[in-house]
Design an enzyme around this catalytic site. Sequence first.
Site, PDB file in Angstrom:
ATOM      1  CG  PHE A 146      -1.867   1.240   1.115  1.00 31.74           C
ATOM      2  CD1 PHE A 146      -3.062   1.150   0.422  1.00 31.74           C
ATOM      3  CD2 PHE A 146      -1.514   2.476   1.647  1.00 31.74           C
ATOM      4  CE1 PHE A 146      -3.897   2.263   0.274  1.00 31.74           C
ATOM      5  CE2 PHE A 146      -2.333   3.584   1.509  1.00 31.74           C
ATOM      6  CZ  PHE A 146      -3.532   3.481   0.809  1.00 31.74           C
ATOM      7  CG  ASP A 231       6.037   3.927   1.442  1.00 29.36           C
ATOM      8  OD1 ASP A 231       6.082   4.656   2.460  1.00 29.36           O
ATOM      9  OD2 ASP A 231       5.026   3.833   0.722  1.00 29.36           O
ATOM     10  CE  LYS A 260       0.483   6.762   6.616  1.00 29.70           C
ATOM     11  NZ  LYS A 260      -0.927   7.005   6.390  1.00 29.70           N
TER      12      LYS A 260
END
Length: 405
Positions: A146, A231, A260
């Site tokens: 994801f 990532d 984030k």
Amino acid sequence: MITSTDTGTLRIITAEDEHLAHNYHPLPVVISRGEGAWVTDVEGKRYLDLLSAYSALNFGHGHPAILAAAREQLDRLTLTSRAYHNDRLGPFAAALAELCGKDLVLPMNTGAEAVETGIKVARAWAYRVKGVAPDAAKIIVANGNFHGRTTTIVGFSDDPVAYEGFGPYAPGFVHVPFGDAAAIEAAIDENTAAVLIEPIQGEAGVVIPPEGYLRAVRELCTARGVLFIADEIQSGLGRVGTTFACDREGVVPDVYLLGKALGGGILPLSAVVANRDVLGVIRPGEHGSTFGGNPLAAAVGLQVVEMLASGEFQTRAAALGEHLAARLEALLGHGVTAVRVAGLWAGVDIDPAVGTGREVAERMLARGVLVKDTHGQTIRLAPPLVVRGTELDWAVEQLRHVLSV
Ligand SMILES: Cc1ncc(COP(=O)(O)O)c(C=O)c1O
């Protein structure tokens, strides 16, 4: 969940249903305040937030030092665009580069933008440095990945909920099983620009690859002249008890993708971080973002990096993570079929006999704990790193109760 027809919560949810696109299926709670690991809904009920906005709130709601940095900057300067320099971006970039042990930082806003930027950088590097023929570059990605929601990114997801109905998909991506270094080795050819993986797959349910996988990926990428792009948008910045999840195997990727928590839970801030020989391939005018690198985000990001540089949050996540793991593992066989924990990040697979992940999340909500389901039978826990051990104990006790229903 909500039985009364007369609550503020229901009124707000009904208004949302009428006017908001249904791209999410939120739990039926309307939050109006947050402090540390706790939030309060519109009716004054408090909840322990064990999701932390998918790890964007690693430092908790309203961390005083981050709020102070934001407030101070709000009064001075918020946005210039990159048409000019601003006096906050340089210090932020220097601090983040140092935290990562790299030379250069390319600031963006959302995680998906950092991933898109990483893809562009890898392709440009392949053509300009490695000598791959035009438009032939390939990027190896893992099953179960994801990386965000843009059309290019969902095009290399193998989750039909993410990609179905949004084609045509961008070419140039090759899938391999996650955790299988031999499959990466077999997939690499002369056109391979990069291997793009999450060191721990978050949305997939906190899936931790076998020990040695990240080291093997690092060795393979070095030996075959391929970029290793990690990532770390969800796994990085203290979440797993180290600054980066790659640190768990003592591995340094060529490119970090961050997001984030970098924005301190206040605003979107993401970045691509790499050495000059890689990130230096991007020339003026080839990439950018109106808000990327804005002084408000840079001031907040600088504060976040300074907090991480002390190592305090990583140490806390490691210690509390062991505490959490022991308590969750005690639930195995009692409504829980599997537990995966890395620092303060846990995937808990729920026995279908006691309900779905969503049902468990709703029962937890009723008991004052916020968790979120993923992929049907899993709930994910990502408490703010400021949570207390006693609060985790209480939350796991609530989980024990809802599983014995
Ligand atoms: C590993 C990873 N990469 C990228 C993203 C996308 O980030 P954003 O939602 O900020 O675009 C996410 C979001 O959950 C993520 O977990």
